[in-house]
Each structure stands twice: as C-alpha cells, then as structure tokens.
Design a protein around this motif. Structure first.
Motif, PDB file in Angstrom:
ATOM      1  N   MET A  23       1.187  -0.940   0.551  1.00  0.00           N
ATOM      2  CA  MET A  23       0.339   0.025   0.007  1.00  0.00           C
ATOM      3  C   MET A  23       0.918   1.217   0.209  1.00  0.00           C
ATOM      4  SD  MET A  23      -3.153   0.994   3.040  1.00  0.00           S
ATOM      5  CE  MET A  23      -3.812  -0.489   1.458  1.00  0.00           C
ATOM      6  N   GLN A  24       0.329   2.022  -1.023  1.00  0.00           N
ATOM      7  CA  GLN A  24       1.884   3.281  -0.849  1.00  0.00           C
ATOM      8  C   GLN A  24       1.656   4.397   0.231  1.00  0.00           C
ATOM      9  OE1 GLN A  24       0.015   5.884  -3.973  1.00  0.00           O
ATOM     10  NE2 GLN A  24       2.451   6.971  -4.119  1.00  0.00           N
ATOM     11  N   ASN A  25       1.858   5.133   1.138  1.00  0.00           N
ATOM     12  CA  ASN A  25       2.078   5.749   1.651  1.00  0.00           C
ATOM     13  C   ASN A  25       2.068   7.313   1.897  1.00  0.00           C
ATOM     14  OD1 ASN A  25       3.870   3.496   3.577  1.00  0.00           O
ATOM     15  ND2 ASN A  25       5.352   5.241   3.416  1.00  0.00           N
ATOM     16  N   MET A  26       1.195   7.379   2.672  1.00  0.00           N
ATOM     17  CA  MET A  26       0.699   9.713   2.580  1.00  0.00           C
ATOM     18  C   MET A  26       1.553   9.745   2.251  1.00  0.00           C
ATOM     19  SD  MET A  26      -3.041   9.038   3.855  1.00  0.00           S
ATOM     20  CE  MET A  26      -3.451  10.763   3.388  1.00  0.00           C
ATOM     21  N   LYS A  27       1.908  11.230   2.230  1.00  0.00           N
ATOM     22  CA  LYS A  27       2.606  11.827   2.399  1.00  0.00           C
ATOM     23  C   LYS A  27       2.364  13.387   2.114  1.00  0.00           C
ATOM     24  CE  LYS A  27       7.471  13.327   0.658  1.00  0.00           C
ATOM     25  NZ  LYS A  27       8.558  13.312   0.053  1.00  0.00           N
ATOM     26  N   LEU A  28       2.220  14.551   3.367  1.00  0.00           N
ATOM     27  CA  LEU A  28       1.595  15.239   2.934  1.00  0.00           C
ATOM     28  C   LEU A  28       2.476  16.621   3.099  1.00  0.00           C
ATOM     29  CD1 LEU A  28      -1.765  15.429   4.821  1.00  0.00           C
ATOM     30  CD2 LEU A  28      -1.163  15.218   2.336  1.00  0.00           C
ATOM     31  N   GLU A  29       2.888  17.619   2.068  1.00  0.00           N
ATOM     32  CA  GLU A  29       4.304  18.514   2.698  1.00  0.00           C
ATOM     33  C   GLU A  29       3.599  19.997   2.475  1.00  0.00           C
ATOM     34  OE1 GLU A  29       7.240  18.028   0.012  1.00  0.00           O
ATOM     35  OE2 GLU A  29       7.040  16.330  -0.625  1.00  0.00           O
ATOM     36  N   SER A  30       3.892  21.291   3.359  1.00  0.00           N
ATOM     37  CA  SER A  30       3.109  22.597   3.816  1.00  0.00           C
ATOM     38  C   SER A  30       4.386  23.647   4.032  1.00  0.00           C
ATOM     39  CB  SER A  30       1.862  22.520   3.544  1.00  0.00           C
ATOM     40  OG  SER A  30       1.141  23.666   3.954  1.00  0.00           O
ATOM     41  N   VAL A  31       4.583  24.872   4.642  1.00  0.00           N
ATOM     42  CA  VAL A  31       5.035  25.019   5.656  1.00  0.00           C
ATOM     43  C   VAL A  31       3.350  25.164   6.348  1.00  0.00           C
ATOM     44  CG1 VAL A  31       6.057  26.440   3.782  1.00  0.00           C
ATOM     45  CG2 VAL A  31       3.518  27.423   4.215  1.00  0.00           C
ATOM     46  N   GLY A  32       4.152  25.918   7.688  1.00  0.00           N
ATOM     47  CA  GLY A  32       3.269  25.678   9.054  1.00  0.00           C
ATOM     48  C   GLY A  32       3.674  26.056   9.769  1.00  0.00           C
ATOM     49  N   ILE A  33       2.759  26.171  10.956  1.00  0.00           N
ATOM     50  CA  ILE A  33       2.361  27.005  12.407  1.00  0.00           C
ATOM     51  C   ILE A  33       3.106  25.697  13.082  1.00  0.00           C
ATOM     52  CG2 ILE A  33       2.606  28.583  14.049  1.00  0.00           C
ATOM     53  CD1 ILE A  33       1.259  30.266  11.715  1.00  0.00           C
ATOM     54  N   LEU A  34       4.456  25.416  14.650  1.00  0.00           N
ATOM     55  CA  LEU A  34       4.148  24.332  15.038  1.00  0.00           C
ATOM     56  C   LEU A  34       3.135  25.293  16.259  1.00  0.00           C
ATOM     57  CD1 LEU A  34       4.627  21.855  16.266  1.00  0.00           C
ATOM     58  CD2 LEU A  34       7.125  22.603  16.937  1.00  0.00           C
ATOM     59  N   ILE A  35       2.436  24.925  16.576  1.00  0.00           N
ATOM     60  CA  ILE A  35       1.265  25.525  17.493  1.00  0.00           C
ATOM     61  C   ILE A  35       0.846  24.317  19.070  1.00  0.00           C
ATOM     62  CG2 ILE A  35      -0.358  27.087  16.254  1.00  0.00           C
ATOM     63  CD1 ILE A  35      -2.608  24.641  16.262  1.00  0.00           C
ATOM     64  N   SER A  36       1.188  23.477  19.030  1.00  0.00           N
ATOM     65  CA  SER A  36       1.304  22.163  20.100  1.00  0.00           C
ATOM     66  C   SER A  36       2.059  21.900  20.206  1.00  0.00           C
ATOM     67  CB  SER A  36      -0.121  22.218  20.461  1.00  0.00           C
ATOM     68  OG  SER A  36      -0.056  21.119  21.496  1.00  0.00           O
ATOM     69  N   LEU A  37       2.805  20.840  20.730  1.00  0.00           N
ATOM     70  CA  LEU A  37       3.607  19.938  21.622  1.00  0.00           C
ATOM     71  C   LEU A  37       4.061  19.117  22.900  1.00  0.00           C
ATOM     72  CD1 LEU A  37       6.042  19.620  19.443  1.00  0.00           C
ATOM     73  CD2 LEU A  37       7.333  20.135  20.963  1.00  0.00           C
ATOM     74  N   ARG A  38       3.534  18.154  22.634  1.00  0.00           N
ATOM     75  CA  ARG A  38       3.499  17.149  24.053  1.00  0.00           C
ATOM     76  C   ARG A  38       4.380  15.921  24.595  1.00  0.00           C
ATOM     77  NH1 ARG A  38      -0.320  13.721  24.431  1.00  0.00           N
ATOM     78  NH2 ARG A  38      -1.515  14.503  22.736  1.00  0.00           N
ATOM     79  N   PRO A  39       4.529  16.254  24.891  1.00  0.00           N
ATOM     80  CA  PRO A  39       5.704  15.391  25.529  1.00  0.00           C
ATOM     81  C   PRO A  39       5.041  13.592  25.279  1.00  0.00           C
ATOM     82  CG  PRO A  39       6.621  16.324  26.933  1.00  0.00           C
ATOM     83  CD  PRO A  39       4.950  16.731  26.805  1.00  0.00           C
ATOM     84  N   PHE A  40       5.025  12.733  24.241  1.00  0.00           N
ATOM     85  CA  PHE A  40       4.748  11.224  24.588  1.00  0.00           C
ATOM     86  C   PHE A  40       5.067  10.394  25.666  1.00  0.00           C
ATOM     87  CE2 PHE A  40       4.255   7.555  21.845  1.00  0.00           C
ATOM     88  CZ  PHE A  40       3.203   6.908  21.951  1.00  0.00           C
ATOM     89  N   ASN A  41       7.083  10.499  25.056  1.00  0.00           N
ATOM     90  CA  ASN A  41       7.595  10.082  26.180  1.00  0.00           C
ATOM     91  C   ASN A  41       9.070  10.559  25.879  1.00  0.00           C
ATOM     92  OD1 ASN A  41       9.204   9.230  23.729  1.00  0.00           O
ATOM     93  ND2 ASN A  41       8.046   7.903  23.092  1.00  0.00           N
ATOM     94  N   GLU A  42       9.546   9.401  26.542  1.00  0.00           N
ATOM     95  CA  GLU A  42      11.047  10.600  26.807  1.00  0.00           C
ATOM     96  C   GLU A  42      12.251  11.161  25.653  1.00  0.00           C
ATOM     97  OE1 GLU A  42      13.328   7.671  29.153  1.00  0.00           O
ATOM     98  OE2 GLU A  42      11.879   7.587  30.907  1.00  0.00           O
TER      99      GLU A  42
END
Length: 219
Positions: free
Chosen positions: A1-20
């Motif tokens: 199955m073909q992978n999905m790939k999206l490209e753009s410019v953006g603003i990082l609005i949230s960053l939440r730790p998932f693990n270490e």
C-alpha cells in the motif's frame, strides 16, 4: 500500500511529550489546516529543538490515512522569540494557538486564516495587541460567525449602530435594538463579545473553551 505524504509550510502550535524522546505535535499548515503527528526526538533534542511558535517546512508521512503519522520538521524561524519577555503578548499567542487547536477541523484548508495568523504573530512581536481582537473576528468568520457591522440588520441604517445580534452576528441600530436590549451584545466589539461567540461554538462542538483563552486579559 502506498504511503501517504503531505508537504506544506506551517506553524508549530502545540507540542506534548509522548515519551522520554518523542512528542505529539500539532502544526497549523497553509495547505492542509491542522495536522497531528509524532515528532521523533523532539523531547530529547539538544540542538534544533522544535518549539511552539516556530514557522517552517513540514512533511507528514503515514502508512494509512487513519494513522497518527510522523512529522519531519524544518524550522526556519521562531516568531515567539520576541514575545517571551512579555506575558501579555505571549498569552495572546497561546490563546490563538489553543483556539486553532480546539476549534478548527483537522486536515481542512484555512489558507486565509493561516496568513492572518502569521500576520498576528508579527503584529504581536511589534507590540500591537489590538491585532489579537482582529484575529479573533477573522477566526469567527471561518467558524461561520462572520460579524457584519456595516448596517442595521433590522432597518438597513448605517448610523447609530449600538448592538450586535448573537444569532446572526449583524449590527442593530439603537431604535431596532430597544425592545431586545437584554438579548443583544453592545458595540463596539471587544474580547468579551468575541468570547461569547466562541463559547457558543464550543457548546455546539461539545468541547471546553481552551484554558488560555479563558485566562486572556488584554486591555
């Protein structure tokens, strides 16, 4: 199955730790709206560390459309740097990011609002706090609450506009407003008025108002 790939410019609005090492990121992109994905090594990075408020190029990859996906992030500049020493300006940025994160549908294009958000960050960096109210009015437009203060919704007059209808977002003149004063919002529009519209949107979507917006206090 073909992978999905999206490209753009953006603003990082949230960053939440998932693990270490890794974090779950929300990026407001110009072409795809809000995208959510894993940012590998974001927590452990000692240099080129992703930070909320950065603007840059992003690539989002996933094997399936329904998967969380993984970001590749190339920050170009951090528009939050000039806001860090001013609590009021920083709180305005955080309120805007919280509203975008909570109220905008994922993977839905908001190109105009994206450009207006970049403009907001630049205006805040220059100390223009009034820009935040303009931004919230623009956000309401995208959410289906376009405010119209050009003429009275009842009689069409363009003067003596004193109130705003919470149902239609249109202005009402003093004469037409007089029987309904307890049901209308007073003009001019301020953050208390836009907050009431935003509360209606949150109620309709069944979500809580973002805490940073509740705490916002800009004179």
């Amino acid at each position: 199955m073909q992978n999905m790939k999206l490209e753009s410019v953006g603003i990082l609005i949230s960053l939440r730790p998932f693990n270490e090492r890794d974090a779950v990121a929300h990026i407001f992109t110009r072409d795809y709206g809000v995208l959510v994905g894993m940012m590998r090594g974001a927590v452990a990075a000692k240099k080129n560390r992703p930070l909320v408020g950065q603007v840059g190029n992003m690539v989002w990859n996933a094997r399936l459309d329904s998967q969380l996906g993984v970001f590749h992030w190339g920050a170009e500049k951090n528009l939050a740097v000039q806001l860090m020493q001013d609590a009021r300006r920083l709180s305005a940025m955080n309120a805007a990011f919280g509203l975008i994160n909570s109220l905008l549908a994922e993977r839905e294009e908001y190109k105009l609002l994206y450009d207006e958000t970049l403009e907001l960050l630049n205006e805040l960096a220059q100390g223009n706090m009034a820009a935040y109210l303009c931004w919230e009015i623009n956000l309401l437009r995208e959410l289906g609450y376009a405010l119209d203060m050009t003429k009275c919704s009842g009689c069409g007059k363009k003067d003596n506009l004193t109130h705003l209808s919470p149902r239609t977002g249109r202005a009402v003149c003093g004469e037409c407003a007089s029987p309904y004063l307890n049901k209308l919002y007073m003009l001019p529009v301020n953050l208390s008025v836009t907050l009431r519209f935003l509360e209606s949107v949150c109620m309709q979507q069944g979500i809580e108002m973002p805490q940073m917006r509740k705490m916002l206090n800009i004179v």
